[in-house]
Each structure stands twice: as structure tokens, then as C-alpha cells.
Design an enzyme around this catalytic site. Structure first.
Site, short mmCIF file in Angstrom:
data_model
loop_
_atom_site.label_atom_id
_atom_site.label_comp_id
_atom_site.label_asym_id
_atom_site.label_seq_id
_atom_site.Cartn_x
_atom_site.Cartn_y
_atom_site.Cartn_z
CE1 TYR A 1 -13.67 2.13 -8.96
CE2 TYR A 1 -16.69 0.84 -8.41
CZ TYR A 1 -15.08 1.14 -7.93
OH TYR A 1 -14.71 0.02 -7.21
CB THR B 1 -15.15 -0.14 2.64
OG1 THR B 1 -15.66 0.22 1.06
CG2 THR B 1 -15.01 -1.55 3.41
CG ASP C 1 2.61 4.72 -6.90
OD1 ASP C 1 1.52 4.13 -7.11
OD2 ASP C 1 2.81 5.96 -7.10
CB VAL C 2 -0.81 -0.34 -7.55
CG1 VAL C 2 -0.95 -1.19 -6.00
CG2 VAL C 2 -1.89 0.56 -8.02
CE LYS D 1 -12.78 -1.36 -9.50
NZ LYS D 1 -10.99 -1.98 -9.13
CB VAL E 1 -18.44 -3.33 0.96
CG1 VAL E 1 -18.22 -3.76 2.53
CG2 VAL E 1 -18.95 -4.84 0.17
CG ASP F 1 -2.26 0.63 1.42
OD1 ASP F 1 -2.21 1.89 1.21
OD2 ASP F 1 -2.83 0.29 0.80
#
Length: 262
Positions: free
Chosen positions: A156, A193, A60-61, A160, A191, A39
Site C-alpha cells: 500500500y 473509517t 470501475d477506475v 501511494k 481515519v 463507484d
């Protein structure tokens, strides 16, 4: 019969500092895997890792070199790499008529490029001749947003959807080239979150719903199971796809959305 026992497996979970990623890391660890969280949130990531008796690596992806360093570190720490969960992602709400190119680019960088680099470096590590070299499983985290037309999340949803297509092509390549790596994705439903709660607030702010309660009610109303998702719902699906119980499953997208995307 297949087993969900992951004893002896070594896993890297991106975006594992909080939310779904933290839940996935915990579930993998509970199934017996040795886990490293990757992360950009170093303090939070290390704190989460400490709670789970897991490792942590800054990742860092969106950055190639960061991936190289992270995978090397994971293999050095765990002695191998069998499971990569590409969970890191961002969602920026906005109406199509008000689309901000910078927001779309950020989602493309994290959600699409970040996942693609994760698959790339998982393949290079796990394939024959790689530094891990024993095959394994990649689980990408897409979204129910890839399968429905919910307002306010066009960018988004597009990213995805790309994760879904990337997953299937990667699975085909891995099979054709004899990598011994299965590649699947999960479509989580909403969810509550931090990200999920923020989405509910954002769609209100752009005028799509009169209140957060109405926004959440709209999601539940589209969900045959009649509730929001829970972190454990998504985490258990990841454990399944990473396990030998899913040994003949690759190139698949698993909806974990209570039926919302059917």
C-alpha cells in the site's frame, strides 16, 4: 483573496460511496459544487448520492472504457467538469515476507492505474478543446503511508508513493502543455473509517501488535496532534485544493496527518 466557494463548479469523486470519498463529496457539495459520485458499489453509491443530492455513475477506475463512459455521463448531466477527486483505493495488509502477488497487483490496479486513468481522462475533458474545456483541478488521494515506514503496509505504501510521483509529473505536463489544470494530492492520516478500522485489525492478525487498541495507540503516539484524523479534516483539504484559494498551487502534496509524516 481566494475563496473556498465552489458555486458553479462540477465535480466527480471516485470511491465516493462511503468513507473518505463520501465525506469529500459532501464537503464539495456544501461548498457549492455540483457533484457526481463514481463507484463500483452501485446500491451504496446511489444511496449516498441521494443523501447528498448528488449524481451517481458506476465507475470501475481500473477500466478505460468505464472512465470514458463515466466522464461522458458526468459532463452530460452537469454540463461540464471542473474538479476530479481520485479517491478510490484499496489497502491489503501483509508482511513483506508473506507478500501475495495477487494482493499487490490489485493495489497497483486500483491505487496507481486507477488514479492515472483518472488524471488522463480529467486532462482530456478539461484541456482546451476537450468536452469541458475550461481547465480545472485534480486532487489525488495519496496517504501518510507514502511518507512513513509503518509495518504491514509495504504494498500500500508503495502504491501511494506512486500516486505522489504521478501527481507531480502530471502537474508539470499540464502546465507545460497549457491545459489549465492544477494537479495536487493529499496525504491523509489514519481515519477510523471502514478501511482504517480494518487496517488496525489486520496488523493485529499478522502479529505486529497485541491488540487493536495497541495498533491505534501506536498511530496516535506517532502523531504530534495526538489524535486520529477525521473525515472532515481530509474533506476540507480537498475543498481547499479544488478552490481558487489554491489557484497558485500545483504539483504539491498536502499532509493532513496531524504531523505524523513530518
Amino acid at each position: 483573496m481566494g475563496s473556498y466557494d465552489l458555486s458553479g463548479r462540477k465535480a466527480l469523486v471516485t470511491g465516493g460511496a462511503q468513507g473518505l470519498g463520501a465525506g469529500m463529496a459532501e464537503a464539495l457539495a456544501q461548498a457549492g459544487a455540483s457533484v457526481v459520485i463514481g463507484d463500483v458499489q452501485e446500491d451504496l453509491g446511489r444511496a449516498t448520492a441521494d443523501k447528498l443530492d448528488a449524481g451517481f455513475v458506476r465507475l470501475d477506475v481500473t477500466d478505460e472504457r468505464s472512465w470514458e463512459q463515466a466522464v461522458d455521463a458526468v459532463i452530460g448531466e452537469l454540463g461540464g467538469l471542473d474538479i476530479v477527486v481520485n479517491n478510490a483505493g484499496v489497502e491489503i495488509t501483509g508482511l513483506v515476507a508473506d507478500l501475495d502477488p495477487a494482493d499487490v497487483r490489485k493495489m497497483l490496479d486500483v491505487n496507481v492505474l486507477g488514479t492515472a486513468l483518472g488524471v488522463k481522462h480529467a486532462f482530456r475533458a478539461m484541456r482546451p478543446g476537450g468536452p469541458a474545456g475550461a481547465g480545472g483541478a485534480v486532487v489525488n488521494i495519496a496517504s501518510v503511508a507514502a511518507t512513513i515506514a509503518f509495518p504491514g503496509i509495504a504494498g500500500y505504501s508503495a502504491t501511494k508513493s506512486a500516486v505522489d510521483r504521478l501527481t507531480r509529473v502530471a502537474a508539470m505536463e499540464a502546465g507545460k502543455l497549457g491545459y489549465g489544470v492544477r494537479v495536487n494530492c493529499v496525504y491523509p492520516g489514519l481515519v477510523p473509517t471502514q478501511m482504517g478500522n480494518q487496517l488496525a485489525q489486520d496488523v493485529v492478525e499478522v502479529g505486529l501488535f497485541p491488540s487493536v487498541e495497541d495498533a491505534i495507540g501506536a498511530v496516535v503516539g506517532q502523531t504530534p496532534a495526538g489524535r486520529l484524523g477525521e473525515v472532515a479534516d481530509m474533506a476540507d483539504a480537498v475543498v481547499f485544493l479544488a478552490s481558487d484559494a489554491a489557484r497558485f498551487i500545483t504539483g504539491a502534496g498536502l499532509p493532513v496527518d496531524g504531523g505524523m509524516g513530518m
